[in-house]
Design an enzyme around this catalytic site. Structure first.
Site: not given
Length: 634
Positions: A300, A304, A549
């Site tokens: 994640e 990002d 995401s």
């Protein structure tokens, strides 16, 4: 905008004129089921101490939507005139009447004054009670529940308050809530809590890339890179106000990036950024841990930061809010408390039944003071973590949703990913008629905060097979499905009424209304962006990554470019964007996505259609059009 708490407004009509001793009791909250993983252990010992906490209702809170519309709607004379933290504090702090109503009732109920404490921020009244006293005050019974992890939790099935006190209390803890954060006391495993990537939460991967890295945009239907996104959304922009602009990415420990992964990604796709890092802001002991590695820990954060930083370039610093230590973890409220001192004041700080407690009361974790007003929020904040609405009580969710409204009042844009399971909740869980969640449930299960009307929810699209960046995208139907649907908690905000009415008039779903909320509720997502086939450097290799995401941090980077242009022109930040993007001034600014659906709960879900839809929202961003439209606003 309509109030998002109509049932609370109606509750004010119950205010009795009789004195406290004559005031009847009414049901305040009730739970319909025990969540998965928890089992009843025994009735709680009546003599055991129990820390009762009463969350006080906030003054003017039912007008928060009106205030937010005044500074966020392009037709308003107050557009862009955002509030200071002090303005928010002054407007929403619980009233003296509220504090006195609860305190007087407790005194009349036999609680000595020295056991009644008003928190410094006036958000909570705390009572040092026994289980027997709490049961008498709330007309309930407390039980002890055990979790498969070995943790224990105190809860009741329902509780009651006097009719004259109920309007002054949002909720009581401990009570019906099982959205408790499961802390780690076993040193062999890192923390996982609700809201953090665990089973079914976070981006998805199909594994390590076996092919050669692409060198141009000819294979964007198979591999998404920075150049693919630039071509898709017109992201040729040179920033001019980086010193005054800011973009924040939120991660919850043990999720953490690896600098070696950032170096690998930038070395291949943005050489001028090789060796650069985000500006890390530690909240409650958060740090970029390296003890635990693997996709489930690094996927994640690597995703990002590589795409947020890569799209904005080397001149714009990206702030990483790393929340919670590796022992206790953290919740959304822990993060919100840290953003500004006023948030601790508004919301009463951390709740021990639902949020991580700092200093770590058990030892071994972060033992510094809890983060409260230690961080000034960035202009745009993206979060790719979520709950399901059903994980939370209505009061807990609405209280947190109000916090996002207050951020919007201060000119902050809040983005949340809409989920990866179509109309189902995280992990593919759907609702059952009794309110429980299971993989074989048949009722649509909205996600939160995506369903909060005061954030911008971001769905996922993809480039269809054998297509190019110049062909229309479709709703994401590869590995994940774009989360979308209709809230079971929040009424429809006025800013999207027309768009949703148009959808329901022209494309009314064929499903029975007992499996989705057709009563006029908040609909999501609001916008979307590509969420498939992202090339991400993770643990020393490139992987293909999928999920909303991906969509949320990319959308945040694009909106940060818009803020840069407005700041350079001497204008305000864009703040809460929903009233603007749904307005007639922004018609056609987003690229409409008209194909694909979002299956779940044994159905094909909803369809992407002409106009807004509960799969891809208003569509994908077009930066040149966004810059032009926002530059025309004051």
């Amino acid at each position: 905008m309509r109030s998002f708490l109509p049932f609370v407004v109606l509750g004010l009509g119950l205010l009795a004129t009789a004195g406290p001793a004559l005031s009847p009791r009414i049901l305040h909250e009730k739970r319909t089921h025990v969540p998965a993983g928890w089992t009843l252990k025994r009735r709680h010992d009546p003599s055991t101490p129990i820390p009762l906490r009463f969350a006080l209702t906030q003054k003017n809170i039912n007008d928060v939507g009106k205030y937010l519309m005044e500074v966020s709607h392009p037709d308003s004379e107050l557009y862009g005139k955002h509030w200071s933290a002090g303005d928010v504090l002054k407007t929403f702090a619980p009233s003296d009447e509220t504090i006195e109503a609860v305190r007087s009732w407790l005194l009349e109920g036999g609680v000595e004054s020295d056991r009644i404490q008003l928190t410094q921020n006036k958000g909570w009244i705390e009572v040092a009670a026994t289980v027997e006293e709490a049961e008498r005050l709330l007309q309930t019974e407390y039980n002890l529940y055990s979790h498969t992890s070995g943790k224990e939790h105190v809860a009741c099935d329902a509780y009651h308050l006097p009719v004259h006190v109920a309007p002054h209390v949002d909720f009581v803890t401990p009570s019906i809530h099982f959205d408790a954060k499961l802390t780690r006391r076993d040193s062999t495993q890192p923390a996982h809590s609700i809201g953090q990537p665990g089973p079914g939460i976070g981006p998805k991967t199909t594994g390590k890339l076996q092919a050669q890295l692409p060198s141009d945009t000819s294979t964007c239907n198979e591999y998404i890179t920075l150049d693919c996104l630039r071509a898709l959304y017109g992201l040729e922009y040179t920033p001019n106000a980086t010193g005054s602009n800011s973009y924040g990415i939120v991660e919850y420990t043990p999720q953490a990036y690896l600098q070696t992964d950032l170096n690998m990604f930038f070395g291949n796709f943005s050489p001028s950024q090789n060796g650069t890092s985000p500006y890390l802001v530690s909240i409650d002991g958060g740090y970029a841990q390296t003890e635990y590695q693997g996709f489930e820990y690094n996927g994640e954060s690597d995703l990002d930061l590589q795409y947020a930083m890569g799209l904005l370039g080397p001149s714009q610093t990206v702030t990483l809010y790393q929340v919670g230590d590796i022992v206790e973890g953290a919740s959304f409220n822990n993060f919100l408390d840290a953003l500004d001192g006023s948030y601790c004041t508004f919301e009463g700080g951390d709740d021990p039944s639902q949020d991580a407690i700092y200093p770590d009361p058990y030892g071994g974790g972060y033992e510094g003071p809890e983060a409260c007003g230690t961080v000034t929020p960035a202009n745009v904040i993206s979060t790719s973590y979520s709950y399901d609405e059903a994980d939370l009580s209505v009061f807990y969710a609405t209280r947190q949703c109000a916090e996002y409204a207050k951020l919007g009042l201060m000119g902050v844009t809040i983005l949340y990913s809409s989920g990866d399971y179509g109309v189902a909740g995280n992990g593919g869980l759907c609702l059952n008629p009794d309110g429980s969640q299971s993989t074989n449930g048949t009722m649509f299960n909205p996600t939160f905060p995506a369903s909060c009307p005061y954030i911008t929810s971001v769905g996922a699209t993809m480039i269809p097979p054998n297509s190019t960046v110049y062909d229309p995208e479709t709703a994401c139907e590869e590995v994940i499905y774009s989360g979308g649907g209709f809230s079971n908690y929040f009424t429809i905000p006025s800013y999207q009424q027309s768009a949703v009415d148009s959808y329901l008039t022209n494309y009314y779903p064929s499903y029975p209304t007992n499996i989705w909320n057709a009563t006029g509720s908040r609909a999501y997502p609001d916008i979307s962006a590509n969420g498939a086939n992202y090339l991400v450097a993770i643990d020393g290799g490139f992987e293909l990554v999928y999920g909303t995401s991906c969509s949320s941090p990319v959308s945040g980077a694009i909106l940060t470019m818009v803020n840069d242009a407005r700041i350079a022109a001497g204008k305000s930040t864009i703040g809460f964007i929903n009233p603007t993007i749904y307005s007639s001034q922004f018609a056609g600014v987003f690229t409409d996505i008209t194909t694909g659906d979002n299956p779940g709960c044994g159905t094909n879900g909803f369809n992407a259609t002409v106009g807004w839809d509960p799969v891809t929202g208003l569509g994908t961003p077009n930066l040149p059009k966004l810059l032009q439209a926002w530059s025309a606003l004051p």
